[in-house]
Each structure stands twice: as structure tokens, then as C-alpha cells.
Scaffold this motif. Structure first.
Motif, PDB file in Angstrom:
ATOM      1  N   TYR A 101       0.829  -1.204   0.000  1.00 51.80           N
ATOM      2  CA  TYR A 101       0.000   0.000   0.000  1.00 51.80           C
ATOM      3  C   TYR A 101       0.864   1.256   0.000  1.00 51.80           C
ATOM      4  O   TYR A 101       0.546   2.239  -0.673  1.00 51.80           O
ATOM      5  N   ILE A 139      -7.190  -1.862  -0.063  1.00 52.62           N
ATOM      6  CA  ILE A 139      -6.888  -1.134   1.169  1.00 52.62           C
ATOM      7  C   ILE A 139      -6.663  -2.167   2.266  1.00 52.62           C
ATOM      8  O   ILE A 139      -7.510  -3.036   2.474  1.00 52.62           O
ATOM      9  N   TYR A 150      -8.413  11.907   0.693  1.00 49.22           N
ATOM     10  CA  TYR A 150      -7.760  10.854  -0.070  1.00 49.22           C
ATOM     11  C   TYR A 150      -7.767  11.266  -1.544  1.00 49.22           C
ATOM     12  O   TYR A 150      -8.661  11.981  -1.992  1.00 49.22           O
ATOM     13  N   SER A 281      -3.138   9.260   1.093  1.00 53.90           N
ATOM     14  CA  SER A 281      -4.056   9.285   2.233  1.00 53.90           C
ATOM     15  C   SER A 281      -3.592  10.336   3.240  1.00 53.90           C
ATOM     16  O   SER A 281      -2.405  10.413   3.559  1.00 53.90           O
TER      17      SER A 281
END
Length: 286
Positions: A101, A139, A150, A281
Motif C-alpha cells: 500500500y 486497502i 484521499y 491518504s
């Protein structure tokens, strides 16, 4: 501000990705098909990436203490030289997922539909079927975006039929239904709980079938096609979502109404293809 979107509902049976058998994507190309070059030339999109990152980080009055999982995966990701090295690490799978991620966005393999291929280590989505297929971005810990800002960046590698490719978000109820399409008897299937901009410039509201195919108040002429880069900015605090095409505003900002949203891509025609270039994010998502 904009137009209203979908609201949450409890009408869909509760389920999650752990209830479904993990599907493997078909990565073997058909005979005679040459896979495209997936060197993304990051410098070409550096300006848009910088703009998205700056907007996402922004100023926040929300105090979030990073989790140990977030901090450890962030530190390890700084020492990864190539993505293939992640699988060989002697660590548990969730930590590997979190490292991935941090490095680059991928499609969630737990929700891969039939006739969908994942290429380029999960960063590129190719569709080989007919009819709608919705996928979501991965996610960690199976969580959607719920607090803060985001943003993500998607390159249209190949767009075929104007009108049916959609880029946006789905709510938790739609994800819990395993992203199934609801057919309403019209020529166009209605996807409840999906809010997106289409590649013909029309907007899919996700509120009710009569608004699902066309919202005349939000048409943006031109649409998007092969070679375009679509940016999405999601602000959960102010309850708005924005789209950009090649760095320019695309359509109007829309009001969102939901506690947890997931970035989504819907493809319709054979060989349509998109790639994920970046995901940012403001707050710790896991």
C-alpha cells in the motif's frame, strides 16, 4: 457544492472478503497478444501527483496516532528495492499488504470478477468480458476511506465504447454485495451505491435507477478516453468528491453521504484497460 449522492442502507446482506474464495486473475495473454509497455514514466505525471499529494496532506485538525502496523510497514517500504522482494520477506501477510500500500496502489484481488486480468503486479486492470464489471482498489485490513482526505490517479490505457467506463467510489453496502450489478430491465444496468464520472461525460449518481444513467445537471462535455489521466479527490470531512482530467477540473464537485467509501473502476467493453498511478491518504487507513 454539488448534487447529492447515495446514502447508506442496511438492505444488503452483510458479508466481507473473507467469506469469498480468493480468485486468481488470468495473467496469461491470449495467443498473438503482445502485452503493452508498463513503464509509467513517472516524471510525466509528477506535476499532477504533487498537486494531489499536497491537497491530500493539506491542513487537518484531526489528530491521528499512527498504528504500529502503519509505522512498521512505512519504515520497511523505504528499504524495498523492487516489488518482487515483498513476497520473500519473512513477515506475516498483512504487513506485506501494508508495505505494498505504501509503495503503489493495486486492485483488490479478493473482489476480482470473471473475465478480469490483473497485469503489472496488480496495478493494471484489463477487461476481457462483455457487460459491467466493477473493481475496487486494495486497502489493508479490508477498510474503506472514512476520515480525512484521499486522492488517486488513474491512467486510461484503452477506452473503447464511450459512456460505460466509470471511475469513482462505491459505498460499503455495494462492496458487501460483492460488487454485483443490479439489472433494472432497462438497456443500462443500474449500480446502486456507485458514484462515478463516465467516459462520455455523464455522471452516475447511484441514488435511484432513473438517475443512475444520466444526471443532466452534471454533464461535462468531452468525456475521457485512451491516454487521459483521471484524478479523484475525496474529502470525507467536507463530504465532497472531485474529479480532474489531465489536471483540469472534470465536472462539478459532488456531495457524498456515506461513512465508508472505496475507490472503484467499472469497465464494460472487451480489452478496456486502466492503470493506477498513485494513491495518497491524509490519515492512517489501517
Amino acid at each position: 457544492m454539488g448534487n447529492s449522492c447515495f446514502s447508506s442502507s442496511n438492505s444488503v446482506p452483510l458479508s466481507n472478503s473473507s467469506n469469498f474464495k480468493r480468485k486468481k486473475s488470468k495473467n496469461i495473454p491470449a495467443t498473438g497478444v503482445i502485452l503493452p509497455d508498463y513503464s509509467f514514466h513517472s516524471a510525466k505525471y509528477s506535476e499532477e501527483k504533487t498537486r494531489l499529494k499536497d491537497w491530500t496532506i493539506g491542513r487537518s485538525d484531526i489528530i491521528v496516532i499512527p498504528s504500529l502496523l502503519f509505522l512498521s510497514s512505512k519504515v520497511i517500504s523505504q528499504y524495498i528495492l523492487n516489488t518482487t522482494a515483498i513476497d520473500s520477506l519473512p513477515i506475516f501477510q498483512l504487513l506485506k499488504d501494508c508495505i505494498t500500500y505504501h509503495l503503489y496502489p493495486i486492485i483488490d484481488r479478493n473482489f476480482i470478477q470473471e473475465n478480469v486480468e490483473l497485469l503489472n503486479n496488480g496495478r493494471t486492470l484489463r477487461y476481457r468480458g462483455r457487460g459491467y464489471s466493477t473493481s475496487i482498489l486494495f486497502i489493508p485490513k479490508d477498510r474503506g476511506f472514512s476520515v480525512g482526505r484521499y486522492s488517486w490517479l488513474i491512467k486510461i490505457e484503452k477506452s473503447r465504447v464511450p459512456g460505460w467506463m466509470q471511475i469513482g467510489v462505491v459505498n460499503k453496502e455495494r462492496k458487501q454485495s460483492f460488487l454485483k450489478t443490479i439489472w433494472d430491465g432497462n438497456p443500462h444496468p443500474f449500480r446502486k451505491g456507485e458514484m462515478a464520472q463516465r467516459n462520455n461525460g455523464n455522471f452516475h449518481s447511484g441514488i435511484k435507477p432513473e438517475d443512475g444513467c444520466l444526471n443532466s445537471g452534471s454533464i461535462f462535455s468531452g468525456g475521457y478516453t485512451t491516454g487521459d489521466v483521471i484524478s479523484v479527490q475525496l474529502d470525507m470531512k467536507d463530504g465532497e468528491i472531485f474529479w480532474f482530467k489531465n489536471g483540469e477540473k472534470y465536472g462539478s464537485p459532488m456531495i457524498i453521504n456515506g461513512n465508508e467509501l472505496f475507490p472503484s473502476i467499472s469497465l464494460d467493453s472487451p480489452l478496456e484497460e486502466v492503470s493506477l498511478l498513485a494513491l495518497y491518504s491524509q490519515n492512517n487507513p489501517f
